[in-house]
Design an enzyme around this catalytic site. Structure first.
Site, PDB file in Angstrom:
ATOM      1  N   HIS A 108       0.821  -1.215   0.000  1.00 56.89           N
ATOM      2  CA  HIS A 108       0.000   0.000   0.000  1.00 56.89           C
ATOM      3  C   HIS A 108       0.857   1.268   0.000  1.00 56.89           C
ATOM      4  O   HIS A 108       0.356   2.348  -0.307  1.00 56.89           O
ATOM      5  CB  HIS A 108      -0.985   0.001   1.169  1.00 56.89           C
ATOM      6  CG  HIS A 108      -0.387   0.253   2.522  1.00 56.89           C
ATOM      7  ND1 HIS A 108       0.017  -0.750   3.368  1.00 56.89           N
ATOM      8  CD2 HIS A 108      -0.124   1.400   3.171  1.00 56.89           C
ATOM      9  CE1 HIS A 108       0.479  -0.231   4.482  1.00 56.89           C
ATOM     10  NE2 HIS A 108       0.407   1.088   4.398  1.00 56.89           N
ATOM     11  N   ASP A 138       0.168  -7.630   1.513  1.00 56.62           N
ATOM     12  CA  ASP A 138       0.612  -6.236   1.641  1.00 56.62           C
ATOM     13  C   ASP A 138       2.139  -6.138   1.623  1.00 56.62           C
ATOM     14  O   ASP A 138       2.733  -5.344   2.353  1.00 56.62           O
ATOM     15  CB  ASP A 138       0.059  -5.598   2.914  1.00 56.62           C
ATOM     16  CG  ASP A 138       0.159  -4.071   2.895  1.00 56.62           C
ATOM     17  OD1 ASP A 138       0.242  -3.496   1.788  1.00 56.62           O
ATOM     18  OD2 ASP A 138       0.183  -3.462   3.971  1.00 56.62           O
ATOM     19  N   GLY A 209       3.834   6.574   8.261  1.00 52.56           N
ATOM     20  CA  GLY A 209       5.216   6.732   7.815  1.00 52.56           C
ATOM     21  C   GLY A 209       6.097   5.585   8.250  1.00 52.56           C
ATOM     22  O   GLY A 209       7.133   5.308   7.650  1.00 52.56           O
ATOM     23  N   ASN A 210       5.698   4.868   9.328  1.00 59.90           N
ATOM     24  CA  ASN A 210       6.402   3.648   9.727  1.00 59.90           C
ATOM     25  C   ASN A 210       6.063   2.484   8.811  1.00 59.90           C
ATOM     26  O   ASN A 210       6.722   1.436   8.836  1.00 59.90           O
ATOM     27  CB  ASN A 210       6.031   3.234  11.155  1.00 59.90           C
ATOM     28  CG  ASN A 210       6.816   3.950  12.221  1.00 59.90           C
ATOM     29  OD1 ASN A 210       6.265   4.731  12.979  1.00 59.90           O
ATOM     30  ND2 ASN A 210       8.110   3.701  12.281  1.00 59.90           N
ATOM     31  N   SER A 211       5.015   2.646   8.019  1.00 57.68           N
ATOM     32  CA  SER A 211       4.521   1.556   7.190  1.00 57.68           C
ATOM     33  C   SER A 211       5.608   1.007   6.277  1.00 57.68           C
ATOM     34  O   SER A 211       6.250   1.745   5.535  1.00 57.68           O
ATOM     35  CB  SER A 211       3.367   2.074   6.334  1.00 57.68           C
ATOM     36  OG  SER A 211       2.531   1.043   5.935  1.00 57.68           O
ATOM     37  N   GLY A 267     -10.721 -25.716  -1.706  1.00 53.26           N
ATOM     38  CA  GLY A 267     -12.138 -25.609  -2.042  1.00 53.26           C
ATOM     39  C   GLY A 267     -13.091 -26.056  -0.959  1.00 53.26           C
ATOM     40  O   GLY A 267     -14.019 -26.830  -1.228  1.00 53.26           O
ATOM     41  N   VAL A 268     -12.867 -25.573   0.280  1.00 45.03           N
ATOM     42  CA  VAL A 268     -13.801 -25.864   1.359  1.00 45.03           C
ATOM     43  C   VAL A 268     -14.188 -24.581   2.069  1.00 45.03           C
ATOM     44  O   VAL A 268     -13.438 -23.606   2.076  1.00 45.03           O
ATOM     45  CB  VAL A 268     -13.200 -26.839   2.403  1.00 45.03           C
ATOM     46  CG1 VAL A 268     -12.936 -28.204   1.795  1.00 45.03           C
ATOM     47  CG2 VAL A 268     -11.931 -26.269   3.032  1.00 45.03           C
ATOM     48  N   ILE A 270     -15.083 -23.355   5.919  1.00 39.24           N
ATOM     49  CA  ILE A 270     -14.802 -23.895   7.249  1.00 39.24           C
ATOM     50  C   ILE A 270     -15.360 -22.976   8.323  1.00 39.24           C
ATOM     51  O   ILE A 270     -15.691 -21.814   8.072  1.00 39.24           O
ATOM     52  CB  ILE A 270     -13.287 -24.079   7.468  1.00 39.24           C
ATOM     53  CG1 ILE A 270     -12.551 -22.746   7.262  1.00 39.24           C
ATOM     54  CG2 ILE A 270     -12.740 -25.164   6.551  1.00 39.24           C
ATOM     55  CD1 ILE A 270     -11.064 -22.809   7.602  1.00 39.24           C
TER      56      ILE A 270
END
Length: 471
Positions: A108, A138, A209-211, A267-268, A270
């Site tokens: 991001h 991400d 900004g830490n991202s 394909g389940v 749960i």
């Protein structure tokens, strides 16, 4: 004054002198870690072209509404979010993983970036290009043209313990090389819509900004990428979440070698196993993932998994809770045959199945997980395809092309996957688009910066959208 009173006074004075020194001696010293690892942490700034149509009013939600701010990203793009920059310039962090200029950050941070500028700790600046980005985790991998760079050392998130000290280095609000410290609050956290990442929860002070910056253990090893916070204000409130570095490194390896991230699927559907369900299904304890439905002809169906089974081990790994299963399955390479242990009718059964490949429903086939499409990008940032027979029938389509992928200029104009582009208008001339060849010819005749209008159908509504062709 009696001798006993004097002795007590000396004891109090001695304790007052000793206690601060004892406390200081028990706290970790982060200085060596910062001196050794800080040089590998970078500041990342990006710019995006402004789109008038993209500046839509924010939904009229109360700030206490979880939809407004629950697990928001560090750098919200909308101007009404606290911390958003009105000039469409964003700030983030990253860290160097190889001495030839490969850098990890959050997807991001570089999303829709027209330009990416990386500033090193020694104040040198470089333009960067995106190697690949994976929206689901991400994680993004970017590259600068430089050699002999300092790089981080990878740690093992599995060795992290709750209560252990950790340190973040980044650029909160643009303040480069800021250091904050805290402890690991929890491990293996599942967040809404983020079921492929077992987040590390900390109380390290993290702000916009830490991202994308690194999370270090006390040995100076990177154990995570700071990614999200829980906040009602846009600033730190004691809950921050980091992507484990082993997850991030696997993503960057696939982005570098394949251009996209492959994940397994079976394909389940749960659900969690509660104590009551465990008793009802005759399970020894409330653990595992209860299969509520199985897709026909899916890998699970072909492998013999049935509705009502409780999956307790998959590919040799224990499934302690239902939210463990998606991460375990996703980590398996599609096409791999794996053992599966299930409880059925109160007894343990051993099965085998071949894992299929997961496709993000938000991404077109062939460009899953937000990575680069096999189709070369064009000036409008659109990948189009003829409607399928089902789309023609269900949506009543007799003309137009369906948007498979939208990026760049088209994404900024909010043209989305699933929209139908009926025609294009340039210099007052409208061109109907009934084949990909029509679209390719039209785009091939555009110049950089040229204004274009598209006739777009979304659902039952049709409208014109203006955008400017990219470079």
């Amino acid at each position: 004054m009696s001798l006993s009173v004097i002795r007590r006074l000396w004891m109090v004075v001695g304790l007052a002198l000793w206690l601060p020194a004892a406390i200081a001696a028990s706290l970790p010293d982060f200085t060596a870690l910062v001196e050794r690892q800080g040089a590998a942490v970078v500041n990342i700034s990006t710019t995006q072209e402004r789109s008038e149509r993209a500046q839509l009013p924010f939904p009229n939600l109360d700030e206490s509404d979880p939809m407004f701010d629950f697990f928001r990203k560090f750098i919200p793009k909308h101007p009404e979010f606290p911390g958003s920059d009105p000039d469409n310039q964003s700030l983030g962090s990253g860290f160097i993983i190889s001495d030839d200029g490969y850098i990890l950050t959050n997807a991001h941070v570089v999303e829709e970036a027209e330009e990416i500028l990386v500033r090193l700790a020694d104040k040198r600046e470089f333009s960067a290009r995106v190697i690949g980005a994976d929206v689901r985790s991400d994680v993004a991998l970017i590259k600068i043209e430089a050699t002999g760079l300092p790089r981080v050392t990878q740690g093992d998130p599995e060795r992290l313990k709750v209560g252990e000290w950790v340190v973040a280095i980044g650029s909160p609000f643009g303040f480069d090389q800021s250091v904050t410290a805290g402890i690991v609050s929890a491990k293996g956290r599942s967040l809404p819509d983020e079921n492929f990442v077992p987040f590390i929860q900390t109380d390290v002070a993290i702000n916009p900004g830490n991202s994308g910056g690194p999370l270090f253990n006390l040995r100076g090893e990177v154990v995570g990428i700071n990614s999200q916070i829980y906040s009602r204000t846009g600033g730190f409130m004691g809950l921050s979440f980091a992507i484990p570095i082993d997850v991030a490194m696997d993503v960057q390896r696939q982005l570098r070698t394949k251009g996209r991230v492959q994940r397994g699927r079976i394909g389940v559907a749960i659900q969690e196993v509660t104590r009551d369900l465990a008793d009802g299904f005759g399970l020894p304890r409330a653990s595992g993932a209860l299969v509520s439905s199985v897709e026909p002809d899916s890998p699970a169906a072909q492998g013999g998994i049935q509705q009502g089974d409780v999956i307790v081990r998959f590919a040799g790994r224990e499934v302690g809770a239902s939210n463990d299963l998606p991460r375990i399955v996703a980590a398996v390479q599609p096409g791999t045959s794996v053992p599966v242990d299930v409880y059925r009718a109160g007894s343990l059964q051993n099965l085998k199945l071949t894992v299929g490949e997961w496709q993000d429903p938000k991404q077109p086939a062939g460009s899953a997980n937000g990575s680069r499409s096999a189709v070369a990008p064009n000036r409008l940032g659109l990948v189009l395809a003829p409607p399928t027979a089902a789309q023609r029938r269900d949506q009543g389509l007799s003309e137009g092309l369906v948007v498979q992928r939208s990026q760049g200029a088209a994404a900024r104009a909010e043209v989305r996957q699933g929209d139908v582009v009926l025609a294009a208008v340039v210099s007052g001339r409208q061109v109907r688009l009934n084949s990909v060849a029509d679209f390719d010819r039209f785009v091939g005749g555009l110049e950089a910066g040229q204004q274009v209008t598209l006739l777009v159908r979304r659902g039952e509504a049709t409208s014109y959208v203006s955008l400017r062709a990219g470079k």
